[in-house]
Design a protein around this motif. Structure first.
Motif, PDB file in Angstrom:
ATOM      1  N   THR A 119       0.840  -1.195   0.000  1.00 36.80           N
ATOM      2  CA  THR A 119       0.000   0.000   0.000  1.00 36.80           C
ATOM      3  C   THR A 119       0.876   1.246   0.000  1.00 36.80           C
ATOM      4  OG1 THR A 119      -1.768  -1.120   1.224  1.00 36.80           O
ATOM      5  CG2 THR A 119      -1.777   1.278   1.265  1.00 36.80           C
ATOM      6  N   VAL A 120       0.440   2.246  -0.764  1.00 28.58           N
ATOM      7  CA  VAL A 120       1.098   3.548  -0.749  1.00 28.58           C
ATOM      8  C   VAL A 120       0.213   4.496   0.057  1.00 28.58           C
ATOM      9  CG1 VAL A 120       2.052   5.431  -2.118  1.00 28.58           C
ATOM     10  CG2 VAL A 120       1.959   3.127  -3.063  1.00 28.58           C
ATOM     11  N   THR A 121       0.814   5.164   1.030  1.00 32.36           N
ATOM     12  CA  THR A 121       0.081   6.142   1.826  1.00 32.36           C
ATOM     13  C   THR A 121       0.627   7.527   1.522  1.00 32.36           C
ATOM     14  OG1 THR A 121      -0.322   4.554   3.598  1.00 32.36           O
ATOM     15  CG2 THR A 121      -0.572   6.886   4.137  1.00 32.36           C
ATOM     16  N   LEU A 122      -0.271   8.417   1.119  1.00 33.07           N
ATOM     17  CA  LEU A 122       0.092   9.810   0.861  1.00 33.07           C
ATOM     18  C   LEU A 122      -0.642  10.670   1.867  1.00 33.07           C
ATOM     19  CD1 LEU A 122      -0.498   8.426  -2.297  1.00 33.07           C
ATOM     20  CD2 LEU A 122       0.986  10.366  -2.725  1.00 33.07           C
ATOM     21  N   ASN A 123       0.110  11.383   2.665  1.00 34.87           N
ATOM     22  CA  ASN A 123      -0.463  12.265   3.670  1.00 34.87           C
ATOM     23  C   ASN A 123      -0.296  13.719   3.257  1.00 34.87           C
ATOM     24  OD1 ASN A 123      -1.002  10.042   5.418  1.00 34.87           O
ATOM     25  ND2 ASN A 123       1.126  10.082   6.079  1.00 34.87           N
ATOM     26  N   ILE A 124      -1.363  14.481   3.360  1.00 31.71           N
ATOM     27  CA  ILE A 124      -1.308  15.923   3.139  1.00 31.71           C
ATOM     28  C   ILE A 124      -1.585  16.572   4.487  1.00 31.71           C
ATOM     29  CG2 ILE A 124      -2.264  17.892   1.891  1.00 31.71           C
ATOM     30  CD1 ILE A 124      -3.083  15.933  -0.325  1.00 31.71           C
ATOM     31  N   ASN A 167      -9.828   1.539  -5.160  1.00 31.99           N
ATOM     32  CA  ASN A 167      -9.838   0.576  -4.046  1.00 31.99           C
ATOM     33  C   ASN A 167      -8.979   1.072  -2.882  1.00 31.99           C
ATOM     34  OD1 ASN A 167     -11.527  -1.368  -5.360  1.00 31.99           O
ATOM     35  ND2 ASN A 167      -9.741  -1.997  -6.585  1.00 31.99           N
ATOM     36  N   GLY A 168      -8.889   2.386  -2.750  1.00 29.44           N
ATOM     37  CA  GLY A 168      -8.134   2.974  -1.652  1.00 29.44           C
ATOM     38  C   GLY A 168      -9.051   3.508  -0.573  1.00 29.44           C
ATOM     39  N   THR A 169      -8.456   4.146   0.411  1.00 28.70           N
ATOM     40  CA  THR A 169      -9.227   4.744   1.497  1.00 28.70           C
ATOM     41  C   THR A 169      -8.858   6.214   1.657  1.00 28.70           C
ATOM     42  OG1 THR A 169      -7.587   4.086   3.168  1.00 28.70           O
ATOM     43  CG2 THR A 169      -9.400   2.555   2.738  1.00 28.70           C
ATOM     44  N   LYS A 181      -4.788  16.575   8.814  1.00 31.81           N
ATOM     45  CA  LYS A 181      -4.018  15.551   8.107  1.00 31.81           C
ATOM     46  C   LYS A 181      -4.980  14.702   7.286  1.00 31.81           C
ATOM     47  CE  LYS A 181      -0.782  11.702   8.906  1.00 31.81           C
ATOM     48  NZ  LYS A 181      -0.003  10.958   9.952  1.00 31.81           N
ATOM     49  N   ILE A 182      -4.770  14.711   5.973  1.00 34.21           N
ATOM     50  CA  ILE A 182      -5.563  13.883   5.059  1.00 34.21           C
ATOM     51  C   ILE A 182      -4.721  12.671   4.689  1.00 34.21           C
ATOM     52  CG2 ILE A 182      -6.715  13.759   2.821  1.00 34.21           C
ATOM     53  CD1 ILE A 182      -7.267  16.732   3.050  1.00 34.21           C
ATOM     54  N   ILE A 183      -5.277  11.488   4.870  1.00 36.17           N
ATOM     55  CA  ILE A 183      -4.544  10.236   4.663  1.00 36.17           C
ATOM     56  C   ILE A 183      -5.166   9.494   3.481  1.00 36.17           C
ATOM     57  CG2 ILE A 183      -3.779   8.077   5.720  1.00 36.17           C
ATOM     58  CD1 ILE A 183      -4.343   9.445   8.453  1.00 36.17           C
ATOM     59  N   LEU A 184      -4.395   9.369   2.410  1.00 37.90           N
ATOM     60  CA  LEU A 184      -4.830   8.663   1.211  1.00 37.90           C
ATOM     61  C   LEU A 184      -4.036   7.364   1.096  1.00 37.90           C
ATOM     62  CD1 LEU A 184      -4.645  11.725  -1.209  1.00 37.90           C
ATOM     63  CD2 LEU A 184      -6.553  11.086   0.267  1.00 37.90           C
ATOM     64  N   SER A 185      -4.712   6.230   1.146  1.00 36.76           N
ATOM     65  CA  SER A 185      -4.037   4.933   1.027  1.00 36.76           C
ATOM     66  C   SER A 185      -4.505   4.253  -0.247  1.00 36.76           C
ATOM     67  CB  SER A 185      -4.351   4.048   2.237  1.00 36.76           C
ATOM     68  OG  SER A 185      -3.842   4.627   3.422  1.00 36.76           O
ATOM     69  N   ILE A 186      -3.532   3.878  -1.100  1.00 34.13           N
ATOM     70  CA  ILE A 186      -3.838   3.333  -2.420  1.00 34.13           C
ATOM     71  C   ILE A 186      -3.030   2.050  -2.628  1.00 34.13           C
ATOM     72  CG2 ILE A 186      -3.887   3.833  -4.903  1.00 34.13           C
ATOM     73  CD1 ILE A 186      -3.696   6.821  -4.152  1.00 34.13           C
ATOM     74  N   PRO A 187      -3.635   1.001  -3.207  1.00 31.34           N
ATOM     75  CA  PRO A 187      -2.882  -0.234  -3.447  1.00 31.34           C
ATOM     76  C   PRO A 187      -1.717  -0.022  -4.416  1.00 31.34           C
ATOM     77  CG  PRO A 187      -5.252  -0.609  -3.644  1.00 31.34           C
ATOM     78  CD  PRO A 187      -5.056   0.866  -3.564  1.00 31.34           C
TER      79      PRO A 187
END
Length: 208
Positions: A119-124, A167-169, A181-187
């Motif tokens: 999973t790749v997590t991108l935080n803003i 299919n991410g969150t 903090k915005i947390i984007l998790s993508i496969p």
């Protein structure tokens, strides 16, 4: 030719963004398979670096805002699958929201990339005033906007929709003491065959 480098970068990226948005809007009304043909592997680190470079130029007049790109661990060979235009618009809108939350005060916006467990997590992350707890659950609903007189609520709604279709969150943590903090998790997907995982140089190698 009379433009300085900063203005050329802003103009070039702005034209590309308009092109991307136009294509995204056009494809959203098409009900055939051409929409799927634009889905492709996306190099996450390059995507984020390009967006933050554009935003630094766009908001260069905001002297009190610092934009930071933070990489946690190794993300050099990390890819996701999606539409580059949609993701650029998604991240751009979220960063714009962070800038508006901080302005006219001083603050920091951090784009953080971390990859683990496929999973790749991108935080803003921003150091703005935060979102009150009693309305936090409403953020991301179509048409709901907070803190902007002319906001339409579509930016966060669109971003949430894009991430969930991959299919991410999409999650938001916010405190009126520390910011949002915005947390984007993508496969993750496997790196494409054309991508060089390593680059080996020998002494006296010529680099064209």
């Amino acid at each position: 030719s009379g433009l300085d480098e900063a203005r050329r970068i802003l103009l070039r990226t702005g034209i590309n963004r308009i092109h991307d948005i136009a294509n995204t809007l056009l494809n959203s009304y098409r009900k055939n398979t051409t929409d799927h043909n634009q889905i492709a592997p996306i190099h996450v680190q390059s995507l984020v670096e390009n967006i933050i470079s554009e935003k630094r130029v766009q908001y260069r007049h905001c002297n009190g805002i610092e934009m930071v790109n933070r990489i946690i661990g190794s993300t050099y060979n990390v890819f996701i699958e999606g539409k580059s235009s949609e993701l650029k618009t998604c991240f751009s809108n979220l960063i714009n929201n962070s800038v508006e939350a901080i302005t006219p005060q001083r603050g920091r916006i951090i784009l953080e990339i971390e990859a683990n467990n496929n999973t790749v997590t991108l935080n803003i992350i921003d150091t703005g005033p935060g979102i009150p707890a009693d309305i936090l659950n409403q953020i991301g609903q179509r048409g709901y906007s907070f803190g902007k007189k002319e906001g339409n609520g579509l930016g966060v709604f669109h971003a949430k929709d894009v991430i969930e279709r991959l299919n991410g969150t999409f999650k938001i943590h916010s405190s009126q003491e520390s910011g949002t903090k915005i947390i984007l998790s993508i496969p993750q997907i496997r790196a494409p065959e054309w991508f060089a995982n390593t680059l080996t140089l020998t002494p006296f190698s010529d680099i064209a």
